[in-house]
Design an enzyme around this catalytic site. Structure first.
Site, PDB file in Angstrom:
ATOM      1  CB  THR A 230      56.339  52.250 -40.235  1.00  0.00           C
ATOM      2  OG1 THR A 230      57.655  51.971 -39.762  1.00  0.00           O
ATOM      3  CG2 THR A 230      56.356  53.606 -40.924  1.00  0.00           C
TER       4      THR A 230
ATOM      5  CG  ASP B 213      65.629  52.073 -38.653  1.00  0.00           C
ATOM      6  OD1 ASP B 213      65.480  50.852 -38.486  1.00  0.00           O
ATOM      7  OD2 ASP B 213      64.693  52.841 -38.938  1.00  0.00           O
TER       8      ASP B 213
ATOM      9  CB  THR C 249      58.429  54.720 -37.992  1.00  0.00           C
ATOM     10  OG1 THR C 249      58.710  53.403 -37.541  1.00  0.00           O
ATOM     11  CG2 THR C 249      59.697  55.544 -38.010  1.00  0.00           C
TER      12      THR C 249
ATOM     13  CB  SER D  89      62.626  51.514 -45.519  1.00  0.00           C
ATOM     14  OG  SER D  89      63.783  50.726 -45.599  1.00  0.00           O
TER      15      SER D  89
END
Length: 576
Positions: A390, A430, A408, A455
């Site tokens: 990322t 993810d 990302t 995140s």
């Protein structure tokens, strides 16, 4: 969609938990006199941002130009084959808005698509599969934010990246270092297009090699001339769908999925920290986690706390907030995320009182009493891993507008599938990959059209008068909330400069283990102190943070780029 006024948010947070829409207009802002700044993950990308700022461009113009370059010079981290979150602050109006450019699951996605004979696919297999590819969001995010905020011509934003792609750039040490290692675990050196580009003659590129990517330049030229339709329809969309449908484990991504993609404008999540108001991207982002960490930390430290006491509180605030993040945060268009409850001041006080002993397992709290009506949903356990591939950039323009943007392709080099001079993401990993039909589904379970929890935690902070104070964010997979939390607490409570804050040893406390970066002596001392308190410490030589921070202080902008990566800071002392 109404805008969130940051100063109004601060006032509202004194009595309620959530920040959704403004309740009053902030005081008229003073004229901006601090110049402009960009903190970005690569010198070429910083230069692109500064070129836009020097022409009087909006922070969004600079962010788009910078990220288009990052996709070329830092393909291991992000690119136009992935997605991004962008939080935009407008100085004149005081508004703050989250633009969600996260990838979406194809229409053919199923909750068990990463299951094989009742077993969850291993991450390496899932990562390199066609099933892992989601609809990219970056280009549409560029277009939608430029339409709303942009000052410079659309096509001009892509020229730095187009020129660099056609004329060539020197391969950076960081990209070169990845290539031999990634070949051992991925298909980057096997997949068509990628193997020829990154491994010419079967050998990985070396640092300093002049690398050209005219295919990427042509893709961006088409986008510059035709807008996002050049990306989401036609030959390029067909090529993306075909790449995702290749073996191994072909995915279902279709041209219809790609053409249907839209970004989402969302309110930001906010909570106070002493005299400051901290705001960040709302779910499916995890920015609520570092915001919660700051509030919980403040409950755990007393006025006479030593630095070691503060570090222990820093650890415990993470354990509490991560447990809540892992359980509750997901795409709010698909599940009921109890964000109001999680950010409620009374809940955060209650949560701080549930501080775990160092050897006690970390579990989620229950914000049901603080969400107005109903109860927080009961979800299945979720310990989804997000690999650190990322990038982040922080920008303030000459009019005081600010962008905090994290982007990302998920794991390094995404899915390793090459189209049009760029790599497609593996963002579907993810999601919660494990599926157990006899247990409650995870909040982050897979569904068609859903955006996986991220995140990524772009943050913007304001002072007591609603004035811009700080812009921060970081890459780093699951560790992002911890990294961002460190940057905030180190500056706002520990009195560190931006440079000292980003360089400070990273400490990550997700779950029952505390990872401590010991590459420097201070980190070793912190690890020993936490061990002495009974924490399960894992010592690490390095952490993959990439913090990019801008602070407004003493009448000037002060910036920092994480020394663990290749970022730089550009500055204009006066507005153009």
């Amino acid at each position: 969609m109404k805008y969130l006024n940051a100063f109004a948010c601060a006032l509202m947070m004194l009595t309620t938990a959530a920040c959704s829409n403004p309740v009053q207009k902030a005081p008229e802002p003073a004229p901006w006199a601090y110049g402009a700044m960009a903190s970005v993950a690569n010198p070429h990308a910083t230069a692109a941002a500064m070129a836009m700022l020097e022409q009087g461009g909006h922070a969004v113009d600079a962010a788009i130009a910078a990220h288009a370059v990052l996709g070329l010079v830092e393909p291991q981290s992000s690119g136009i084959g992935g997605g991004a979150f962008m939080v935009v602050h407008e100085h004149e109006s005081g508004s703050l808005l989250f633009h969600d450019g996260r990838e979406t699951a194809p229409a053919g996605a199923t909750v068990d698509m990463f299951m094989r004979d009742g077993e969850t696919m291993g991450f390496l297999s899932a990562w390199q599969s066609g099933t892992a590819v989601g609809v990219p969001g970056a280009i549409k995010l560029y277009e939608d934010t430029h339409r709303k905020y942009g000052k410079l011509p659309w096509a001009e934003l892509f020229q730095p990246a187009i020129d660099l792609a056609n004329e060539g750039f020197e391969v950076s040490p960081r990209m070169a270092a990845f290539l031999p290692r990634i070949a051992a675990v991925s298909r980057l050196d096997e997949n068509p297009g990628a193997k020829e580009y990154f491994y010419p003659g079967g050998k990985p590129l070396l640092a300093g090699t002049l690398l050209k990517n005219p295919e990427y330049g042509a893709t961006l030229k088409a986008v510059a001339e035709q807008g996002s339709r050049a990306f989401y329809t036609g030959q390029l969309a067909e090529a993306m769908a075909a790449a995702a449908q290749m073996e191994p484990a072909p995915g279902t991504l279709s041209t219809a999925d790609i053409e249907a993609y839209t970004t989402v404008e969302r309110d930001v999540a906010c909570a106070p920290f002493r005299t400051f108001t901290i705001c960040g991207a709302s779910p499916p982002s995890s920015a609520a986690a570092p915001i919660m960490m700051m509030a919980i930390y403040d409950q755990l430290v007393g006025p006479s706390a030593s630095h070691e006491d503060k570090v222990a509180a820093f650890v415990d605030a993470q354990r509490l907030a991560y447990a809540d993040r892992d359980h509750y945060i997901a795409d709010p268009d698909f599940v009921s995320v109890p964000l109001d409850g999680l950010l409620n001041a009374a809940y955060l006080t209650e949560r701080a009182g549930q501080r775990f002993a160092p050897d006690e397992p970390a579990v989620q709290g229950d914000p049901s009493s603080y969400i107005g009506s109903g109860s927080a949903s009961v979800f299945g356990n979720d310990s989804t891993d997000e690999i650190a591939g990322t990038s982040h950039l922080s920008i303030v323009d000459g009019d005081g507008n600010a962008v905090s943007m994290t982007a990302t392709v998920e794991a390094p080099f995404g899915s390793s599938r090459w189209v049009g001079g760029f790599l497609l993401n593996n963002q579907m990993t993810d999601f919660a990959r494990a599926y157990q039909p006899d247990t409650p589904p995870q909040a982050n379970a897979i569904a068609p059209g859903k955006r996986p929890r991220s995140s990524m935690s772009p943050i913007v902070i304001f002072d007591e008068a609603g004035r811009l104070k700080m812009v921060t964010g970081s890459p780093g997979g699951n560790s992002i909330p911890a990294y961002v939390f460190k940057s905030m607490v180190a500056v706002l409570d520990w009195g560190m400069t931006p440079e000292t804050a980003v360089a400070y040893p990273n400490i990550i406390a997700r779950g029952d283990k505390v990872r401590v970066e010991i590459a420097m002596e201070e980190g070793k001392a912190l690890a020993n102190a936490l061990k002495a308190r009974g924490y399960n410490v894992e010592e690490r030589e390095g952490e993959n943070s990439g913090l990019h921070l801008i602070l407004v202080e003493d009448g000037e902008l002060k910036g920092a780029a994480d020394p663990r990566r290749e970022g730089t800071v550009g500055v204009l002392s006066t507005a153009p």
